[in-house]
Write an enzyme that holds these catalytic residues in place. Structure first.
Site, PDB file in Angstrom:
ATOM      1  N   SER A  58      45.471   4.272   7.885  1.00  0.00           N
ATOM      2  CA  SER A  58      45.631   2.829   8.081  1.00  0.00           C
ATOM      3  C   SER A  58      46.841   2.495   8.955  1.00  0.00           C
ATOM      4  O   SER A  58      47.759   3.309   9.126  1.00  0.00           O
ATOM      5  CB  SER A  58      45.797   2.142   6.721  1.00  0.00           C
ATOM      6  OG  SER A  58      44.816   2.588   5.820  1.00  0.00           O
TER       7      SER A  58
HETATM    8  N1  SAH Z   1      44.804   6.003   2.461  1.00  0.00           N
HETATM    9  C1  SAH Z   1      44.313   6.792   3.592  1.00  0.00           C
HETATM   10  C2  SAH Z   1      43.340   6.051   4.486  1.00  0.00           C
HETATM   11  C3  SAH Z   1      42.163   5.545   3.744  1.00  0.00           C
HETATM   12  S1  SAH Z   1      40.666   5.405   4.684  1.00  0.00           S
HETATM   13  C4  SAH Z   1      45.468   7.364   4.383  1.00  0.00           C
HETATM   14  O1  SAH Z   1      46.635   7.094   4.079  1.00  0.00           O
HETATM   15  O2  SAH Z   1      45.196   8.124   5.313  1.00  0.00           O
HETATM   16  C5  SAH Z   1      39.601   5.151   3.300  1.00  0.00           C
HETATM   17  C6  SAH Z   1      39.231   6.430   2.567  1.00  0.00           C
HETATM   18  O3  SAH Z   1      38.505   6.038   1.416  1.00  0.00           O
HETATM   19  C7  SAH Z   1      38.324   7.351   3.360  1.00  0.00           C
HETATM   20  O4  SAH Z   1      38.892   8.630   3.428  1.00  0.00           O
HETATM   21  C8  SAH Z   1      37.005   7.356   2.553  1.00  0.00           C
HETATM   22  O5  SAH Z   1      36.351   8.607   2.580  1.00  0.00           O
HETATM   23  C9  SAH Z   1      37.525   7.029   1.160  1.00  0.00           C
HETATM   24  N2  SAH Z   1      36.549   6.474   0.218  1.00  0.00           N
HETATM   25  C10 SAH Z   1      35.572   5.557   0.449  1.00  0.00           C
HETATM   26  N3  SAH Z   1      34.912   5.287  -0.685  1.00  0.00           N
HETATM   27  C11 SAH Z   1      35.481   6.054  -1.672  1.00  0.00           C
HETATM   28  C12 SAH Z   1      35.235   6.221  -3.067  1.00  0.00           C
HETATM   29  N4  SAH Z   1      34.278   5.548  -3.702  1.00  0.00           N
HETATM   30  N5  SAH Z   1      36.018   7.081  -3.751  1.00  0.00           N
HETATM   31  C13 SAH Z   1      37.002   7.784  -3.128  1.00  0.00           C
HETATM   32  N6  SAH Z   1      37.279   7.668  -1.817  1.00  0.00           N
HETATM   33  C14 SAH Z   1      36.524   6.813  -1.090  1.00  0.00           C
END
Ligand code: SAH
Length: 204
Positions: A58
């Site tokens: 992000s």
């Molecule tokens: N916090 C991260 C960026 C998040 S991007 C960082 O610092 O890099 C959002 C992430 O949420 C993605 O990797 C995606 O695979 C994950 N995601 C989406 N739905 C999810 C779920 N139900 N449970 C766990 N992870 C999930």
């Protein structure tokens, strides 16, 4: 210690972020360890970057805002949903006591494990699974951070896993997508809508 990339990023965040602990955390946690090697020179720009599997790390300003509204003071048990690169989890770990971070993509979680090790972060436990269900076996949490957008409403399961005084920050997609903050107070759960954001969907 003065370092050009982090110093410049903090200068960009300072007009929007008042919590000095958050600014210190953003200056200290090495974002270049959490982006693909070929993007390392952009690691300290205030932009989201691709991390593989169609996902992104992000934008630092949004991460800083989400950290600020959780009002961490040290000692908190924290749940992080959507590990991605592990960067947000590392920052939460810097500000609190222990972080459990859940990711549904195994390959991303494995890369995040390597990133965290190289960054010297020791208080983050990675879990592969559906973070929308939270992590009931480790609940209650003092803070819950969700880095993917829930559809229509704040996930009920996550609110249930919030301890007394705990705070949850989560993007929710209704007409537009915005951040919501939930605070468990003696009067019950208080919910507040914050700014508009753009996160990938929480896949359930
Ligand atoms: N916090 C991260 C960026 C998040 S991007 C960082 O610092 O890099 C959002 C992430 O949420 C993605 O990797 C995606 O695979 C994950 N995601 C989406 N739905 C999810 C779920 N139900 N449970 C766990 N992870 C999930």
């Amino acid at each position: 210690m003065r370092r050009f990339g982090p110093d410049r990023l903090i200068d960009q965040l300072r007009p929007h972020i008042t919590d000095e602990r958050v600014l210190e955390a953003m200056h200290t946690v090495p974002r270049e360890r959490f982006v693909p090697a070929e993007l390392a020179k952009e690691a300290w720009d205030n932009v989201p970057l691709p991390i593989g599997a169609g996902q992104t790390i992000s934008q630092p300003l949004i991460v800083a805002r989400m950290l600020e509204v959780l009002q961490l003071r040290g000692g908190e048990r924290i749940l992080d949903v959507g590990t991605g690169s592990g960067y947000h989890a590392a920052l939460l770990g810097h500000l609190g006591s222990h972080v459990w971070s859940v990711e549904r993509h195994r390959a991303l979680s494995e890369q995040a494990q390597r990133n965290l090790r190289e960054a010297g972060v020791r208080n983050v436990t990675l879990v592969i699974g559906d973070g929308a269900r939270g992590l009931p076996e480790c609940a209650p949490f003092d803070a819950i951070n969700v880095a993917a957008a829930a559809g229509d409403d704040i996930p009920e399961e996550l609110q249930k896993q919030l301890g007394f005084g705990g705070r949850l920050v989560v993007p929710v997609q209704t007409g537009d997508q915005r951040l919501w903050l939930v605070h468990r107070t003696p009067r019950g759960l208080e919910r507040k809508g914050l700014e508009r954001v753009r996160f990938v969907p929480l896949v359930t």
